[in-house]
Design a protein around this motif. Structure first.
Motif, PDB file in Angstrom:
ATOM      1  N   ALA A 135       0.843  -1.206   0.000  1.00 27.01           N
ATOM      2  CA  ALA A 135       0.000   0.000   0.000  1.00 27.01           C
ATOM      3  C   ALA A 135       0.875   1.251   0.000  1.00 27.01           C
ATOM      4  O   ALA A 135       0.575   2.238  -0.664  1.00 27.01           O
ATOM      5  N   GLN A 136       1.996   1.165   0.733  1.00 23.56           N
ATOM      6  CA  GLN A 136       2.919   2.310   0.788  1.00 23.56           C
ATOM      7  C   GLN A 136       3.514   2.576  -0.603  1.00 23.56           C
ATOM      8  O   GLN A 136       3.603   3.731  -1.034  1.00 23.56           O
ATOM      9  N   ILE A 137       3.871   1.514  -1.310  1.00 28.24           N
ATOM     10  CA  ILE A 137       4.441   1.674  -2.660  1.00 28.24           C
ATOM     11  C   ILE A 137       3.409   2.349  -3.572  1.00 28.24           C
ATOM     12  O   ILE A 137       3.705   3.279  -4.319  1.00 28.24           O
ATOM     13  N   GLU A 138       2.172   1.891  -3.471  1.00 28.90           N
ATOM     14  CA  GLU A 138       1.094   2.442  -4.300  1.00 28.90           C
ATOM     15  C   GLU A 138       0.844   3.916  -3.935  1.00 28.90           C
ATOM     16  O   GLU A 138       0.671   4.784  -4.806  1.00 28.90           O
ATOM     17  N   PHE A 139       0.877   4.213  -2.619  1.00 32.03           N
ATOM     18  CA  PHE A 139       0.687   5.596  -2.147  1.00 32.03           C
ATOM     19  C   PHE A 139       1.800   6.484  -2.719  1.00 32.03           C
ATOM     20  O   PHE A 139       1.527   7.547  -3.286  1.00 32.03           O
ATOM     21  N   ASP A 140       3.041   6.026  -2.592  1.00 31.62           N
ATOM     22  CA  ASP A 140       4.179   6.828  -3.073  1.00 31.62           C
ATOM     23  C   ASP A 140       4.070   7.067  -4.584  1.00 31.62           C
ATOM     24  O   ASP A 140       4.351   8.149  -5.081  1.00 31.62           O
ATOM     25  N   PRO A 171     -10.185  10.173   0.778  1.00 31.69           N
ATOM     26  CA  PRO A 171     -10.414   9.721   2.161  1.00 31.69           C
ATOM     27  C   PRO A 171     -10.399   8.206   2.366  1.00 31.69           C
ATOM     28  O   PRO A 171      -9.927   7.735   3.400  1.00 31.69           O
ATOM     29  N   THR A 172     -10.917   7.438   1.382  1.00 30.47           N
ATOM     30  CA  THR A 172     -10.979   5.983   1.602  1.00 30.47           C
ATOM     31  C   THR A 172      -9.690   5.274   1.167  1.00 30.47           C
ATOM     32  O   THR A 172      -9.570   4.071   1.318  1.00 30.47           O
ATOM     33  N   ASP A 173      -8.729   6.018   0.620  1.00 28.08           N
ATOM     34  CA  ASP A 173      -7.457   5.402   0.201  1.00 28.08           C
ATOM     35  C   ASP A 173      -6.576   5.101   1.416  1.00 28.08           C
ATOM     36  O   ASP A 173      -6.640   5.808   2.419  1.00 28.08           O
ATOM     37  N   TRP A 174      -5.718   4.108   1.258  1.00 24.28           N
ATOM     38  CA  TRP A 174      -4.713   3.846   2.294  1.00 24.28           C
ATOM     39  C   TRP A 174      -3.763   5.037   2.339  1.00 24.28           C
ATOM     40  O   TRP A 174      -3.420   5.621   1.300  1.00 24.28           O
ATOM     41  N   MET A 175      -3.364   5.421   3.540  1.00 24.92           N
ATOM     42  CA  MET A 175      -2.345   6.481   3.670  1.00 24.92           C
ATOM     43  C   MET A 175      -1.509   6.215   4.918  1.00 24.92           C
ATOM     44  O   MET A 175      -2.021   5.620   5.886  1.00 24.92           O
TER      45      MET A 175
END
Ligand code: BYC
Length: 318
Positions: free
Chosen positions: A9-14, A25-29
């Motif tokens: 999830a962190q890779i996708e966020f970055d 708001p509903t996304d992982w962060m």
């Protein structure tokens, strides 16, 4: 298992932040991203609401119906900005009452500028021109912030802020070009509001606790010092048009840098103010507490209405 999911999830966020995609708001962060946003956005909301006080003070004393109507509309807009921002912050999982409590118990800050008094009518011009002028420089950059609800709130807020800045400049222009007494009032207001306006951008980048992380996450898009310099460069020519003296004797065009040099801010004063010891900190919170208590009947009525609606809905389903 959870750890692997989080790492992915962190890779996708970055990746999304790097690609200029908004985080919703509903996304992982990451937890720290969420915390930092709650801190900055709630303090921004508090600033809008507390900022209504120094100007609201002058609504009954505006010198004409036209000026009163303008000021009334502006102060109302600031209340609206506070509401958009509280709602946007709530999407991160904190309630409005938790935010208000943090403000009232002085755990949360609000913009230092609103701890200075508005002593006379020229100050209302200076607030619109300089304070909203500084706010808009900061907020234009925040339109591109990585968090979707904050970015969208900023787009709307900036449209209104630009009217606020214009009305302040028009007011101060009328005074600067008016009688010698009015010109003197305009100069005095500029002298008193100049330095606190520069402080709105926060400490120097080298002393800014949150900037590095906030820039990496694209919560902030430009640093405190870059924005402060932009404000100086756009405001000095306006001072010249007004025919007023520079509020800082060290302001001087630097040909090589293509920007104005200026004097150093009194950082001791800045830290005094943000730590609760400015001229009006006590008064601002006291007034907020009173308004909040006086408004309890409204909140009670809203709750009662919501309960009644829910009971009706339940009865209809049954
Ligand atoms: N005043 O690491 P830093 C308006 C605090 S209202 C008070 O650089 P950051 C309007 C900072 O919070 C416009 N505190 O922080 C309304 C931090 O303390 P905490 C308001 C300040 O967040 C009515 C510590 O110092 N605009 O337009 O990276 C009428 C270290 O600072 C101030 C916004 O709120 C300050 N000036 O950068 C008229 C814009 N500066 O939180 C007009 C959104 C710093 O760790 N906010 N501090 O306890 C931002 O852009 C950023 O939060 C700031 C500070 C640039 C303000």
């Amino acid at each position: 298992m959870q750890k692997v999911d989080d790492a992915q999830a962190q890779i996708e966020f970055d990746r999304r932040v790097a690609d200029e995609q908004k985080i919703e708001p509903t996304d992982w962060m990451p937890d720290d991203y969420r915390k930092n946003l709650i801190r900055q956005m709630s303090q921004h909301a508090h600033s809008e609401v507390i900022g209504m006080q120094p100007e609201g003070n002058w609504i009954t004393r505006a010198p004409s119906l036209r000026r009163k109507a303008i000021l009334l509309a502006k102060v109302q807009d600031e209340g609206g900005h506070g509401l958009y921002l509280y709602s946007a912050t709530e999407t991160l999982g904190i309630t409005r009452s938790e935010m208000i409590e943090a403000l009232q118990t002085r755990k949360a800050k609000y913009a230092s500028i609103f701890n200075y008094p508005t002593l006379n009518w020229a100050d209302i011009g200076a607030v619109g021109w300089l304070v909203d002028g500084a706010a808009i420089v900061n907020q234009i950059a925040l339109q591109r912030t990585s968090y979707g609800p904050y970015s969208r709130a900023m787009i709307r807020i900036c449209k209104e802020e630009s009217f606020h800045q214009r009305q302040g400049y028009e007011l101060i222009y009328a005074m600067a070009k008016g009688s010698p007494e009015q010109k003197e009032m305009a100069q005095d207001a500029l002298n008193r509001f100049w330095w606190p306006s520069l402080m709105m951008f926060g400490p120097h980048d080298s002393d800014s606790a949150h900037s590095a992380k906030s820039m990496q996450w694209k919560i902030k898009r430009e640093t405190n010092d870059v924005l402060r310099q932009r404000f100086i460069d756009q405001t000095v020519p306006q001072i010249e048009v007004l025919g007023l003296e520079m509020p800082d004797p060290e302001i001087k065009w630097n040909e090589e840098k293509g920007q104005y040099d200026s004097g150093e801010i009194n950082w001791q004063e800045f830290y005094e103010v943000i730590n609760g010891n400015g001229p009006c900190n006590h008064q601002r919170i006291k007034h907020h507490l009173k308004a909040h208590k006086d408004g309890e009947w409204v909140r009670e009525a809203v709750r009662a209405y919501a309960e009644k609606q829910q009971a009706k809905k339940a009865a209809n389903v049954a």
